[in-house]
Design an enzyme around this catalytic site. Structure first.
Site, mmCIF file in Angstrom:
data_model
loop_
_atom_site.group_PDB
_atom_site.id
_atom_site.type_symbol
_atom_site.label_atom_id
_atom_site.label_comp_id
_atom_site.label_asym_id
_atom_site.label_seq_id
_atom_site.Cartn_x
_atom_site.Cartn_y
_atom_site.Cartn_z
ATOM 1 N N ASP A 94 0.811 -1.212 0.000
ATOM 2 C CA ASP A 94 0.000 0.000 0.000
ATOM 3 C C ASP A 94 0.850 1.270 0.000
ATOM 4 O OD1 ASP A 94 0.633 0.235 2.760
ATOM 5 O OD2 ASP A 94 -1.048 -1.086 3.223
ATOM 6 N N LYS A 116 -4.450 2.397 0.224
ATOM 7 C CA LYS A 116 -5.685 2.853 0.834
ATOM 8 C C LYS A 116 -5.703 4.370 0.905
ATOM 9 C CE LYS A 116 -5.266 -0.490 4.058
ATOM 10 N NZ LYS A 116 -5.483 -1.061 5.386
ATOM 11 N N GLY A 148 5.580 0.319 8.083
ATOM 12 C CA GLY A 148 5.699 0.235 9.535
ATOM 13 C C GLY A 148 5.552 -1.175 10.054
ATOM 14 N N MET A 229 -0.667 9.765 11.115
ATOM 15 C CA MET A 229 -1.609 10.329 10.144
ATOM 16 C C MET A 229 -2.339 11.565 10.670
ATOM 17 S SD MET A 229 -3.122 6.634 8.877
ATOM 18 C CE MET A 229 -2.843 5.862 10.482
#
Lengths: 310, 310
Positions: A94, A116, A148, A229
């Site tokens: 991703d 995503k 991560g 985020m």
């Protein structure tokens, strides 16, 4: 000897893949030593026994490795992660997997981007899980590569739950999570005898302009808070923390592209950082660190990358 | 050419170490190409210029790498960690570095055990920092190897602060922290859409029979709590959490020797786990995970190691 047995094997196994796997498993066993030792009859009997025991189903079961790709610097990959990336038939990755890491995937592996978006897509997640299941059922060695660590905000638990439901073998490989990578490369200890006895990781995604966080848990003494985020919600975050009683002078850092050559560290306080960040063009991924420990950055910063800290 | 210049170099540099470093730095520069290209005079002039510029002091500055050794499985070392371990003249390590990892240090490196006891020893920590400084000042390449991640309960911040005070160059290399390694190998996601939006790491060391923890921060909804070094205080921890309002049925796991072949996972609830653990002989290191996510272990456990989960 192999060519002698080839026709029998072909009749028993229907696909090229299962035939290849049959021979591979045979060559890993005692048969080669029998042949080298002049025991051809014993070798033939062993091959026949294997043919009688195995069928297509024995060799069509794939496996899924849920692998943490770390915080960005490919040098921070684990040995286990790279080995599995080199073994994969298919890799699903991703947005958070850095290009430098992706370059290390086996050359001829199929790469599937399942990036995503920031917003929540339940259906999308279910699609990814279903994809993993069908690839494994087709006999593929699948690596699901996640930025991560797969069990820290990676939704890895949901993906392997689907695999477990379908009896598909899997392994989970931890990775350097952004908090750990960014803290080390920015010279900001997450815990410190004098400043922080605990550290907390949360996500800070804006939803309809507000943040759904447990403010009571965030505003605690002697604690470092790491926000994943959180760039879009930075202003809201800082205002809200001050409103909830955190000092306006509390040090806060925004680490941009942590552990990568382009790493930048912007520091300030709850009252000053949003304006500092607003004056800059920022690139994902970013990580926010809040706590007294952030003040140590001035003394402990060591990683220069290509650009400089601000 | 090198033997011609040897006597001059010997007069200028007093130690074998600084002479070796002088030649190394020269061989990394343009001199070899000059020699291969037939420019012997130019090469001689370049060597003489280097001799005039450098002295012992240029080559006696060492460097310190603060390296996270990960959670135990040597397969979870990062590439950067292993490379620096292979480069080290001296390695200082403590109790939490697994023997399998220590085996990967360069064969002829000096190994210094600075294992810390459970109790707090301020002097001991200062001694370690002072040791790092004097080794680097003696020109050594020093690796300070720490179990897990150096900035998560590793007191790494204090050690490099001392280095910074003495202008000694250093780098910090993140490692797989126990929470991340144990969670992945035990099949317990630390965060999960349905059960935990945040995760918190604390240490649980008993002091005079009690735990100095911020209970208010620990007892929060939708949060996973990870306790490092909490085995001795497990009973006190569970009682206190229930007293503070956490459900007696809250799932809790004790991961023993996580990510190592001897890994065991003991699970129960706040009310049952202390008795389960009391009936077993436990070995360090251990890690405690508390939260609804622990219930997923039954479905998601995949790592077998040599023994079985209980």
């Amino acid at each position: 000897l192999m060519s002698e047995m080839r026709e029998t094997v072909k009749q028993r196994f229907n696909t090229v893949g299962s035939r290849r796997r049959f021979w591979e498993s045979l060559l890993d066993g005692p048969v080669p030593e029998m042949v080298f030792g002049g025991q051809d009859d014993a070798a033939k009997r062993a091959i026949q026994a294997a043919i009688d025991t195995d069928d297509d189903k024995s060799f069509t079961q794939g496996e899924v490795y849920l692998v943490g790709a770390g915080s960005g610097d490919p040098d921070l990959l684990t040995f286990k992660a790279l080995r599995l990336m080199q073994k994969a038939d298919v890799v699903l990755y991703d947005r958070l997997v850095s290009p430098a890491v992706l370059d290390l995937v086996r050359r001829d592996a199929e790469r599937i981007y399942v990036g995503k978006k920031r917003d929540y897509h339940a259906v999308r997640q279910e699609e990814i899980s279903a994809n993993l299941v069908s690839l494994a059922q087709a006999g593929k060695v699948v690596v699901r590569l996640k930025g991560g660590d797969p069990f820290i905000f990676g939704r890895g638990g949901e993906e392997i739950a689907t695999l477990a439901d379908h009896n598909i073998p899997f392994q989970v490989v931890p990775g350097i999570t952004a908090a750990s990578g960014c803290a080390c490369y920015a010279g900001i200890p997450l815990t410190h005898r004098d400043y922080a006895q605990s550290v907390m990781f949360v996500t800070g995604q804006l939803k309809d302009g507000s943040l759904n966080l447990n403010w009571d848990a965030l505003v605690q003494p002697q604690q470092t808070v790491v926000i994943y985020m959180g760039l879009m919600g930075l202003s809201v975050l800082c205002s809200k923390l001050m409103e909830q009683g955190m000092s306006a002078d509390m040090p806060i850092a925004l680490v941009e592209r942590g552990t990568m050559p382009e790493q930048r560290v912007l520091t300030g306080s709850l009252s000053t950082l949003p304006a500092i960040v607003a004056g800059e063009t920022m690139h994902a991924p970013t990580l926010i660190i809040i706590g007294e420990v952030v003040a140590l950055h001035d003394q402990l910063a060591w990683y220069e990358g290509e650009s400089n800290s601000v």
